[in-house]
Design a protein around this motif. Structure first.
Motif, short mmCIF file in Angstrom:
data_model
loop_
_atom_site.label_atom_id
_atom_site.label_comp_id
_atom_site.label_asym_id
_atom_site.label_seq_id
_atom_site.Cartn_x
_atom_site.Cartn_y
_atom_site.Cartn_z
N PHE A 49 0.80 -1.22 0.00
CA PHE A 49 0.00 0.00 0.00
C PHE A 49 0.84 1.27 0.00
O PHE A 49 0.33 2.34 0.33
CB PHE A 49 -0.95 -0.02 1.20
CG PHE A 49 -1.99 -1.10 1.10
CD1 PHE A 49 -3.11 -0.93 0.32
CD2 PHE A 49 -1.82 -2.30 1.76
CE1 PHE A 49 -4.06 -1.93 0.21
CE2 PHE A 49 -2.76 -3.31 1.67
CZ PHE A 49 -3.89 -3.12 0.89
N MET A 50 2.10 1.18 -0.37
CA MET A 50 2.96 2.36 -0.42
C MET A 50 2.56 3.33 -1.52
O MET A 50 2.71 4.53 -1.37
CB MET A 50 4.42 1.96 -0.64
CG MET A 50 5.11 1.48 0.61
SD MET A 50 6.86 1.14 0.33
CE MET A 50 7.47 2.71 -0.24
N HIS A 51 2.03 2.82 -2.61
CA HIS A 51 1.65 3.66 -3.73
C HIS A 51 0.19 4.06 -3.59
O HIS A 51 -0.61 3.38 -2.93
CB HIS A 51 1.87 2.93 -5.05
CG HIS A 51 3.30 2.53 -5.25
ND1 HIS A 51 4.28 3.41 -5.60
CD2 HIS A 51 3.91 1.33 -5.10
CE1 HIS A 51 5.44 2.80 -5.69
NE2 HIS A 51 5.25 1.51 -5.37
N GLN A 52 -0.20 5.16 -4.23
CA GLN A 52 -1.58 5.64 -4.15
C GLN A 52 -2.55 4.75 -4.89
O GLN A 52 -3.73 4.70 -4.57
CB GLN A 52 -1.68 7.06 -4.68
CG GLN A 52 -0.97 8.07 -3.81
CD GLN A 52 -1.13 9.48 -4.33
OE1 GLN A 52 -1.61 9.69 -5.44
NE2 GLN A 52 -0.71 10.44 -3.53
N ARG A 53 -2.04 4.03 -5.90
CA ARG A 53 -2.90 3.17 -6.70
C ARG A 53 -2.27 1.79 -6.88
O ARG A 53 -1.06 1.66 -6.94
CB ARG A 53 -3.15 3.80 -8.07
CG ARG A 53 -4.01 5.03 -7.97
CD ARG A 53 -4.19 5.71 -9.32
NE ARG A 53 -5.08 6.84 -9.23
CZ ARG A 53 -4.78 8.01 -8.73
NH1 ARG A 53 -3.59 8.24 -8.26
NH2 ARG A 53 -5.66 8.98 -8.71
N ILE A 54 -3.14 0.79 -6.98
CA ILE A 54 -2.70 -0.57 -7.28
C ILE A 54 -3.31 -0.94 -8.62
O ILE A 54 -4.53 -0.80 -8.82
CB ILE A 54 -3.13 -1.56 -6.18
CG1 ILE A 54 -2.44 -1.19 -4.87
CG2 ILE A 54 -2.82 -2.99 -6.59
CD1 ILE A 54 -2.86 -2.04 -3.70
N VAL A 55 -2.48 -1.40 -9.55
CA VAL A 55 -2.94 -1.75 -10.90
C VAL A 55 -2.83 -3.26 -11.09
O VAL A 55 -1.79 -3.85 -10.81
CB VAL A 55 -2.09 -1.02 -11.98
CG1 VAL A 55 -2.57 -1.39 -13.37
CG2 VAL A 55 -2.13 0.48 -11.77
N LYS A 62 -7.09 -3.67 -17.81
CA LYS A 62 -6.46 -3.38 -16.53
C LYS A 62 -7.49 -2.73 -15.61
O LYS A 62 -8.44 -2.11 -16.05
CB LYS A 62 -5.23 -2.50 -16.66
CG LYS A 62 -5.50 -1.06 -17.00
CD LYS A 62 -4.20 -0.27 -17.01
CE LYS A 62 -4.47 1.15 -17.50
NZ LYS A 62 -3.25 1.93 -17.57
N SER A 63 -7.27 -2.93 -14.32
CA SER A 63 -8.10 -2.31 -13.29
C SER A 63 -7.18 -1.55 -12.37
O SER A 63 -6.10 -2.02 -12.02
CB SER A 63 -8.86 -3.37 -12.50
OG SER A 63 -9.77 -4.04 -13.32
N VAL A 64 -7.62 -0.36 -11.97
CA VAL A 64 -6.84 0.49 -11.09
C VAL A 64 -7.65 0.73 -9.82
O VAL A 64 -8.82 1.11 -9.89
CB VAL A 64 -6.50 1.83 -11.76
CG1 VAL A 64 -5.68 2.72 -10.83
CG2 VAL A 64 -5.77 1.61 -13.08
N PHE A 65 -7.04 0.47 -8.67
CA PHE A 65 -7.69 0.67 -7.39
C PHE A 65 -6.94 1.73 -6.59
O PHE A 65 -5.72 1.71 -6.53
CB PHE A 65 -7.71 -0.64 -6.58
CG PHE A 65 -8.44 -1.75 -7.27
CD1 PHE A 65 -9.82 -1.81 -7.25
CD2 PHE A 65 -7.74 -2.73 -7.96
CE1 PHE A 65 -10.50 -2.83 -7.90
CE2 PHE A 65 -8.41 -3.76 -8.60
CZ PHE A 65 -9.80 -3.81 -8.57
N VAL A 66 -7.69 2.64 -5.98
CA VAL A 66 -7.09 3.63 -5.09
C VAL A 66 -6.78 2.92 -3.77
O VAL A 66 -7.68 2.33 -3.15
CB VAL A 66 -8.05 4.82 -4.87
CG1 VAL A 66 -7.46 5.81 -3.87
CG2 VAL A 66 -8.36 5.51 -6.20
N ALA A 67 -5.54 2.96 -3.36
CA ALA A 67 -5.11 2.20 -2.18
C ALA A 67 -5.91 2.56 -0.93
O ALA A 67 -6.24 1.69 -0.13
CB ALA A 67 -3.61 2.40 -1.94
N ALA A 68 -6.28 3.84 -0.78
CA ALA A 68 -7.04 4.27 0.40
C ALA A 68 -8.45 3.69 0.43
O ALA A 68 -9.09 3.68 1.48
CB ALA A 68 -7.11 5.79 0.44
#
Length: 82
Positions: A49-55, A62-68
Motif C-alpha cells: 500500500f505504499m503507492h496511491q494506486r494498485i494496478v 487493466k483495473s486500477v484501485f485507489v489504495a485508500a
C-alpha cells in the motif's frame, strides 16, 4: 491476470480479491503457474500500500484501485494456509 467475475467449477492456481470500502469485491485469477509464481514472488506485503494506486492488468485490460479505498486483499491458493 484475468478478471474472474463468475465462479468457475475448477479453481485457478491463484486468485486475488480486492475488498473495497463501498462493499464491492473484485476478483482476478491467474491459471498459468509460471506467471502466478512470478506474481507471488514479487509481492512485498509491507510495501503493497505504499503507492496511491494498485494496478492489476492483463494483455487486454487493466483495473486500477485507489489504495485508500481498499479494505483487504486476499491471495487465495490451494497451497496457502490461513
Amino acid at each position: 491476470m484475468k478478471n474472474d467475475p463468475q465462479p468457475n467449477v475448477s479453481k485457478p492456481p491463484l486468485t486475488i480479491r480486492f475488498h473495497l470500502t463501498d462493499g464491492s469485491v473484485h476478483s482476478f485469477s491467474q491459471a498459468d503457474a509460471t506467471i502466478y509464481q512470478k506474481v507471488w514472488d514479487a509481492i512485498e506485503p509491507s510495501r503493497l500500500f505504499m503507492h496511491q494506486r494498485i494496478v492489476v492488468g492483463s494483455q487486454h485490460s487493466k483495473s486500477v484501485f485507489v489504495a485508500a479505498e481498499i479494505i483487504r486483499v486476499d491471495f487465495l491458493h490451494q497451497s496457502f494456509q490461513c
